[in-house]
Design an enzyme around this catalytic site. Structure first.
Site, short mmCIF file in Angstrom:
data_model
loop_
_atom_site.label_atom_id
_atom_site.label_comp_id
_atom_site.label_asym_id
_atom_site.label_seq_id
_atom_site.Cartn_x
_atom_site.Cartn_y
_atom_site.Cartn_z
N GLY A 87 0.78 -1.11 -0.13
CA GLY A 87 0.04 -0.02 0.04
C GLY A 87 0.81 1.30 -0.09
N GLY A 135 -0.02 -5.08 0.52
CA GLY A 135 -1.36 -4.62 -0.26
C GLY A 135 -1.55 -5.53 -1.45
N GLU A 158 5.12 -6.16 7.52
CA GLU A 158 4.66 -5.27 8.18
C GLU A 158 5.14 -4.94 9.74
OE1 GLU A 158 2.07 -6.11 5.09
OE2 GLU A 158 2.79 -7.26 6.54
N ASP A 166 -1.81 -7.13 7.42
CA ASP A 166 -3.14 -6.99 7.45
C ASP A 166 -3.81 -7.41 6.14
OD1 ASP A 166 -2.03 -4.93 5.97
OD2 ASP A 166 -3.41 -3.38 6.34
#
Length: 375
Positions: A87, A135, A158, A166
């Site tokens: 992301g 992402g 992450e 996530d």
């Protein structure tokens, strides 16, 4: 009049489509034959996802899903280096610092997109050629088919930036065999090429140079069912001999991974690694010691809880965690150390696992009332 209106809508849709194929657009949305094709088109940023891209892809998937003339969806990255490296962390960091609502909108949009892919009724084929992280994993792993190549590099890194794996990581990671998912999540370990298939992240392995031919054959399929798509992918997969004799990088460590990462708490995992004392265990210990202690605790609980949840429940839980991280210290410090100043020496607060209280961890998982993610 109705027919004229319908025709107008079709024409507008086509115009919108041709506008999308403007080569400067950050995401290209095209229809070729019976296939809807999504091309992530920010090669300089390794195709990292930003909110405008997410806001274009989501409704397009929903439209194609309803369209009787669209039989499958293909997603790929432009530029040959990355499928999607994650992301747009920088934009989120800037927004978080000034309290901009992008920190809600981005995660909400991204997780809704992950869910749309996970529930998509049409065959969804992700060509994960090159770097596929964060992402990028979210827009591929929940679909029916993930085609890796010898250039694929997978990671969920992450915990190194004060976040947690996530995009539905709490769903797919604990479902990998043994404790591999926990190991990948906590250490951010990178997997390459065939190993991405071996752990179950990819469903097929095809030589990178053969992807254009594969895509052509997918587009040429006449009203394909999931079975027909699977058959075609299998035929390419079976013919691919690249790196066939290469050993699985984690093979010799699987037993250790399964025993060392099966503990109920981070402190216990660290204790097990110290007691084991093997070069492999000490290397993992060294890696874990660099990660955000808060992130490690959130991640372990995220995976343990996610193991028995639906994808929707996981994404809802992860949205709560994302908002907790946006309010905390470590995410901004991690991004500073890894992506902005690049000094690679984040000062985590709290600095030790023992200082991250159970109360704090509990608070990060609490429902957000009206602010909760609705899917």
């Amino acid at each position: 009049r109705l027919r004229a209106l319908n025709r107008l809508q079709v024409i507008l849709q086509h115009l919108k489509m041709s506008k999308q194929t403007d080569s400067t657009a950050e995401v290209l949305l095209e229809k070729k034959g019976g296939a809807g094709i999504i091309t992530l088109n920010r090669p300089k940023a390794l195709n990292a996802l930003n909110l405008p891209m997410i806001q274009q892809i989501y409704p397009q998937i929903k439209t194609w899903e309803q369209d009787p003339e669209t039989f499958l969806i293909i997603i790929k990255g432009a530029g040959g280096k990355a499928f999607c490296a994650g992301g747009d962390i920088r934009a989120i960091t800037e927004a978080g610092k000034v309290g901009d609502k992008l920190i809600q909108d981005f995660f909400r949009g991204e997780y809704r997109l992950n869910n749309a892919i996970g529930t998509c009724k049409k065959p969804y084929v992700a060509l994960i050629d090159g770097i596929t992280m964060g992402g990028g994993v979210g827009v591929s792993v929940h679909g029916h088919f993930r085609v890796a190549t010898e250039k694929t590099v997978f990671a969920m890194p992450e915990t190194a930036i004060g976040l947690f794996p996530d995009v539905g990581g709490g769903y797919f990671l604990p479902r990998l065999s043994g404790k591999i998912g926990y190991y990948l999540a906590l250490t951010g370990c990178r997997l390459k090429g065939r190993d991405v298939l071996r752990v179950g992240i990819a469903t097929h392995f095809v030589e990178s140079a053969k992807l254009p031919a594969l895509e052509k054959d997918l587009i040429a399929l006449k009203s394909p069912s999931k079975e027909k798509v699977a058959d075609l992918l299998n035929s390419y997969h079976m013919k691919c001999t690249v790196d066939q004799e290469k050993e699985f990088a984690l093979d010799e460590h699987l037993e250790k991974i399964n025993s060392l990462f099966s503990a109920n708490s981070m402190e216990e995992i660290v204790k097990k690694l110290k007691q084991d004392g093997s070069p492999f265990a000490l290397k993992q210990l060294e890696t874990i010691n660099k990660m955000s202690p808060t992130s490690l605790k959130l991640t372990l609980r995220q995976l343990r809880e996610g193991a028995s949840m639906s994808l929707q429940e996981v994404l809802q839980m992860e949205y709560r965690l994302s908002q907790a991280c946006m309010k905390g210290h470590d995410f901004y410090e991690g991004v500073r150390a890894v992506l902005i100043d690049k000094d690679q020496s984040p000062k985590w607060k709290p600095a030790a696992l023992e200082e991250v209280s159970d109360e704090y961890v509990d608070s990060c998982f609490k429902p957000l009332g009206n602010e909760d993610l609705k899917l």
